[in-house]
Design an enzyme around this catalytic site. Structure first.
Site, mmCIF file in Angstrom:
data_model
loop_
_atom_site.group_PDB
_atom_site.id
_atom_site.type_symbol
_atom_site.label_atom_id
_atom_site.label_comp_id
_atom_site.label_asym_id
_atom_site.label_seq_id
_atom_site.Cartn_x
_atom_site.Cartn_y
_atom_site.Cartn_z
ATOM 1 N N TYR A 56 0.786 -1.203 0.084
ATOM 2 C CA TYR A 56 0.052 -0.051 0.018
ATOM 3 C C TYR A 56 0.769 1.051 0.003
ATOM 4 C CZ TYR A 56 -4.286 -2.841 1.075
ATOM 5 O OH TYR A 56 -5.192 -3.860 1.004
HETATM 6 N N1 LIG Z 1 -6.887 -8.351 1.117
HETATM 7 C C1 LIG Z 1 -7.133 -7.586 0.120
HETATM 8 O O1 LIG Z 1 -6.701 -8.218 -1.232
HETATM 9 C C2 LIG Z 1 -7.850 -6.241 0.167
HETATM 10 C C3 LIG Z 1 -8.282 -5.847 -1.153
HETATM 11 C C4 LIG Z 1 -8.986 -4.608 -0.804
HETATM 12 C C5 LIG Z 1 -9.112 -3.858 0.289
HETATM 13 N N2 LIG Z 1 -8.525 -4.432 1.262
HETATM 14 C C6 LIG Z 1 -8.841 -3.827 2.631
HETATM 15 O O2 LIG Z 1 -10.027 -3.247 2.851
HETATM 16 C C7 LIG Z 1 -10.114 -2.136 3.256
HETATM 17 C C8 LIG Z 1 -11.502 -1.453 2.549
HETATM 18 O O3 LIG Z 1 -11.794 -1.484 1.378
HETATM 19 P P1 LIG Z 1 -11.785 -0.758 0.113
HETATM 20 O O4 LIG Z 1 -11.090 0.551 0.456
HETATM 21 O O5 LIG Z 1 -11.386 -1.380 -0.839
HETATM 22 O O6 LIG Z 1 -13.475 -0.486 -0.219
HETATM 23 P P2 LIG Z 1 -14.617 0.110 1.000
HETATM 24 O O7 LIG Z 1 -14.183 0.250 2.039
HETATM 25 O O8 LIG Z 1 -15.803 -0.910 0.253
HETATM 26 O O9 LIG Z 1 -14.827 1.702 0.102
HETATM 27 C C9 LIG Z 1 -14.101 2.487 0.757
HETATM 28 C C10 LIG Z 1 -14.315 3.970 -0.066
HETATM 29 O O10 LIG Z 1 -15.720 4.275 -0.053
HETATM 30 C C11 LIG Z 1 -15.722 5.570 -0.033
HETATM 31 N N3 LIG Z 1 -16.377 5.631 1.306
HETATM 32 C C12 LIG Z 1 -16.080 5.139 2.585
HETATM 33 N N4 LIG Z 1 -17.053 5.605 3.542
HETATM 34 C C13 LIG Z 1 -17.878 6.348 3.227
HETATM 35 C C14 LIG Z 1 -18.890 6.979 3.743
HETATM 36 N N5 LIG Z 1 -19.247 7.060 4.985
HETATM 37 N N6 LIG Z 1 -19.794 7.892 3.023
HETATM 38 C C15 LIG Z 1 -19.299 7.997 1.537
HETATM 39 N N7 LIG Z 1 -18.298 7.515 0.803
HETATM 40 C C16 LIG Z 1 -17.265 6.658 1.660
HETATM 41 C C17 LIG Z 1 -14.350 6.288 0.066
HETATM 42 O O11 LIG Z 1 -14.032 6.439 -1.315
HETATM 43 P P3 LIG Z 1 -14.379 7.743 -2.103
HETATM 44 O O12 LIG Z 1 -14.657 8.960 -1.174
HETATM 45 O O13 LIG Z 1 -13.368 8.083 -3.288
HETATM 46 O O14 LIG Z 1 -15.760 7.315 -2.755
HETATM 47 C C18 LIG Z 1 -13.574 5.144 0.521
HETATM 48 O O15 LIG Z 1 -12.254 5.203 -0.007
HETATM 49 C C19 LIG Z 1 -9.142 -1.399 2.241
HETATM 50 O O16 LIG Z 1 -8.713 -0.004 2.572
HETATM 51 C C20 LIG Z 1 -7.939 -2.425 2.452
HETATM 52 O O17 LIG Z 1 -7.422 -2.041 3.819
HETATM 53 C C21 LIG Z 1 -7.975 -5.735 1.369
#
Ligand SMILES: NC(=O)c1ccc[n+]([C@@H]2O[C@H](COP(=O)([O-])OP(=O)(O)OC[C@H]3O[C@@H](n4cnc5c(N)ncnc54)[C@H](OP(=O)(O)O)[C@@H]3O)[C@@H](O)[C@H]2O)c1
Length: 326
Positions: A56
């Site tokens: 990351y």
């Molecule tokens: N193990 C793996 O392979 C893997 C893969 C992916 C992710 N992950 C982990 O999972 C975590 C979370 O997943 P993710 O970041 O991919 O997706 P997510 O949590 O589903 O979506 C996060 C995005 O949604 C928006 N958001 C979040 N809360 C919000 C709210 N209350 N209101 C409006 N928009 C909101 C923001 O983007 P915007 O403001 O740009 O819309 C934020 O960056 C990652 O940070 C990582 O640590 C792991």
């Protein structure tokens, strides 16, 4: 062998993939002050699990998410300080194939963090393309635990069969698997409905972590078919998915209205109701504050069933991670 301290996990965590990712998430250094405020708000509200990865923050931003978490956790002063749990994921890069390479990788993460890693996770399995590579990497994870360099070991993107295999391997050394994280949300029910992961995790005493619980932001309800869309790959994906998820978003909207909650809060609470720990990514204090509102209450069985039904009949689903194994 050293004694590992107990690792306790909260009901919800915070993902930090965006903290250092310029290309996909538009990160820049001017966001750091806001991210530190997100960190402080989360910890003070009991959201003490932070998920990161040594991948990351690439190139110039090498390991930025870990460096930020290190600085933020050292500078944090307030309640729950002792509960902060930094969970990093070590990438199965092609040049890593010995147990020592994993030990070295974890030590580099610890250096960026300025402290030991609490939970070390294998970012993905190489089973789908280079199965021979995986044994050394897994041995390295177990070594880290045995040497007391981490409090717990976890996996990521593993399916049921592969998980059982690794569980067997680790139990021969007396190393418990604490967690498994997979993409799990109302738009990605595959790991549980098709792979049956929750049941197997329960049988093996492994805590399931739900990553991308907001389907990268789609389930927040703030993106519509008409746009505007987020830049880059995420925008392309959203354009494709949004027309096929109308009924699911409508159901989410209705449940949220009847509960006087937001759609994000309901989507995250659904993950909690399913016995998983969601780790939503948050880039602003406002988003973190809203996500924290998913705690302290629980959808009832009827609401969960309604959402399950809407999810099952949705025309589109999230694309699965290419590294997800069966
Ligand atoms: N193990 C793996 O392979 C893997 C893969 C992916 C992710 N992950 C982990 O999972 C975590 C979370 O997943 P993710 O970041 O991919 O997706 P997510 O949590 O589903 O979506 C996060 C995005 O949604 C928006 N958001 C979040 N809360 C919000 C709210 N209350 N209101 C409006 N928009 C909101 C923001 O983007 P915007 O403001 O740009 O819309 C934020 O960056 C990652 O940070 C990582 O640590 C792991």
């Amino acid at each position: 062998m050293q004694t590992n301290q107990e690792l306790s996990l909260p009901k919800m965590g915070c993902g930090t993939w965006a903290w250092g990712n310029q290309l996909l998430w538009g990160y820049n250094e001017s966001m750091d002050g806001q991210l530190q405020a997100v960190f402080n708000l989360c910890v003070s509200n009991g959201v003490t699990l932070f998920d990161t990865g040594d991948s990351y923050g690439t190139g110039r931003l090498n390991g930025r998410s870990e460096s930020l978490l290190g600085r933020f956790s050292q500078e944090y002063q307030g309640v729950n300080q002792e509960k902060i749990c930094i969970a990093t994921k070590l990438a199965a890069y092609p040049w890593r194939w010995t147990s020592q390479s994993m030990i070295n990788a974890c030590k580099s993460s610890a250096q960026r963090l300025g402290r030991n890693v609490d939970l070390v996770q294998m970012h993905w399995s190489t089973a789908n393309y280079a199965p021979w590579q995986e044994e050394g990497l897994l041995d390295g994870l177990a070594d880290l635990y045995e040497q007391g360099l981490v409090k717990g070991v976890g996996l990521s993107n593993y399916g049921t069969k592969r998980l059982q295999r690794v569980h067997q391997k680790f139990s021969e050394r007396g190393v418990p698997i604490k967690t498994l994280q997979v993409q799990y949300s109302l738009l990605s029910t595959y790991p549980v409905t098709e792979l049956g992961l929750k049941q197997v995790c329960d049988e093996l005493g492994i805590q399931l972590i739900a990553y991308s619980p907001l389907a990268l932001g789609i389930l927040t309800g703030k993106y519509s078919e008409k746009g505007p869309f987020p830049p880059g790959v995420r925008g392309l994906l959203f354009r494709q998915l949004l027309p096929g998820v109308r009924s699911l978003l409508q159901c989410l909207r209705e449940v949220a209205a009847s509960r006087n909650k937001t759609m994000s809060q309901v989507a995250l609470n659904w993950c909690i109701a399913k016995g998983t720990i969601p780790i939503p990514g948050a880039k602003s204090v406002q988003q973190a504050q809203e996500n924290i509102g998913a705690l302290g209450w629980l959808l009832d069985a009827g609401e969960v069933a309604e959402l399950d039904q809407a999810a099952a009949s949705s025309d589109k689903k999230m694309v699965q991670n290419i590294f997800q194994t069966k």
